[in-house]
Write a protein that holds these residues in place. Sequence first.
Motif, short mmCIF file in Angstrom:
data_model
loop_
_atom_site.label_atom_id
_atom_site.label_comp_id
_atom_site.label_asym_id
_atom_site.label_seq_id
_atom_site.Cartn_x
_atom_site.Cartn_y
_atom_site.Cartn_z
N ALA A 192 0.82 -1.21 0.00
CA ALA A 192 0.00 0.00 0.00
C ALA A 192 0.85 1.26 0.00
O ALA A 192 0.54 2.24 -0.69
N TRP A 194 2.32 1.93 -3.39
CA TRP A 194 1.27 2.36 -4.32
C TRP A 194 0.98 3.84 -4.11
O TRP A 194 0.88 4.62 -5.07
N LEU A 195 0.86 4.26 -2.85
CA LEU A 195 0.61 5.67 -2.55
C LEU A 195 1.79 6.54 -2.96
O LEU A 195 1.61 7.64 -3.50
N ASN A 233 1.70 6.88 -6.70
CA ASN A 233 0.53 7.68 -7.07
C ASN A 233 0.82 9.16 -6.88
O ASN A 233 0.51 9.99 -7.75
N GLU A 289 -2.75 -7.94 3.65
CA GLU A 289 -2.33 -8.18 2.26
C GLU A 289 -2.07 -9.67 2.02
O GLU A 289 -2.50 -10.23 1.00
N THR A 345 -4.60 -6.60 -3.70
CA THR A 345 -3.74 -5.91 -4.65
C THR A 345 -3.15 -4.68 -3.95
O THR A 345 -3.62 -4.27 -2.87
N GLU A 353 -3.42 -1.59 -4.81
CA GLU A 353 -4.43 -0.53 -4.71
C GLU A 353 -5.47 -0.85 -3.64
O GLU A 353 -5.88 0.04 -2.89
N GLN A 354 -5.91 -2.10 -3.57
CA GLN A 354 -6.86 -2.49 -2.53
C GLN A 354 -6.25 -2.26 -1.14
O GLN A 354 -6.92 -1.80 -0.22
N ALA A 391 -3.93 -0.09 -0.41
CA ALA A 391 -3.84 1.35 -0.19
C ALA A 391 -5.18 1.89 0.31
O ALA A 391 -5.21 2.74 1.22
N GLN A 392 -6.27 1.39 -0.24
CA GLN A 392 -7.59 1.82 0.22
C GLN A 392 -7.82 1.39 1.67
O GLN A 392 -8.42 2.12 2.46
#
Length: 392
Positions: free
Chosen positions: A53, A56-57, A60, A121, A127, A129-130, A132-133
């Motif tokens: 996560a 990913w952030l 992003n 995870e 994933t 992105e999941q 990260a959410q």
Amino acid sequence: MPFGIEEMFFSKTDKRGVIDDFNDVFVRVSGFSGEDLCGAPHKILRHPDMPKAVFWLLWNGLQNDKAVGAYVKNKTKDGKYYWVFALAAPVSDGYFSVRIKPSSEMHEQVIALYKEIRAAELAEKLTAEQSAQRLLARLQDMGFPNYGWFQSAAFGLEYEARQTALKAPPMLDVANTQTASKLTEDLQRELADLAGEFDGAEILTANMKIFAAKLNQGRAVINEVAKNYDLMLRDIQSHLKTLLVPPKSDGIWNMPEGQRAGFMLCGYHLLNEVVHGYEAEKAASGEAVTPEDMHQLHMLRSAYKGQSDKSVDDCVKSALTVQRRIEFLLRMVLGLSTIRIACRVEAGSLRQTAHGLDTIVGRLDEFQDRIETRMVRIQQLATDILMSIGTR
């Protein structure tokens, strides 16, 4: 892998994350040689405990031209680990990251949070992105509406803890900017509460109209008083709404201007250290500092300062606007007082039949006292913001 609170290391990568520059501290702490690092992907440092996560952030933010702050656990060449708070940002041909030793109470909370997210995870096969959410949702539980709010708070705490550990003199511009940020948030809360007071006052005029409908004598006068009071309330409400700035909590990166100013200003001061340290390190080793390297560092440092100054200017403009408008609204509130007095006079003329109206007038008195107190407090907050920024 131990390293000192005073030590700061950095690296630069190309757009793919391949390392093309670094300092001696990075080499020593990571355990990799310069030859190992140059041309290697930055992920060779990735520790298996790190949630996907976070990366990913990180990507992003960087790919959306944002400076990103994050706690990162890295692994060394021989399998040890070390924690850093990293500040990464885009530069013309890649990304530049400066890292410090985390030492605030926030770090302990993050260690537990990362452990939780990493376990999720692996167990749920999330994933990046999941995950990260999931991380963003947990940050909301901790009181941070999005990642921008979190990184600003975390960076401020780490910067302050580092300065304290180093027994360094306080950076007045950072302290005053942080004070202005807190006061700005308090100001917006007070404005929202004031708006709520006016919204709630509509029931008072409704009650006046209901009372008037029951009268044989004085109905027209009380109705007119209620109508005028209602019109003035609505006028004040419309002016007040222009001062309300909804918190910037949508998306991942939005944050209030005061928080952005503090975040960027801390980044500026760290880059100052990096620039001086980089020049000294190159001089000690006999290597020449390339103009391109220094140009990028200076440009990044200037960008941090420029973004901080812009956010501070926005805070100043907002505080000045509030000062002017609240002074105007206080004059309008005097108009409400005139109507309230007319209502009291009419209640006196109605004598025995005005018992219910006396109650309404009493509530109008209480309402008036509350809003005047709030407006004075708002004026003081706006003044305090301008004074704190004036000493920045």
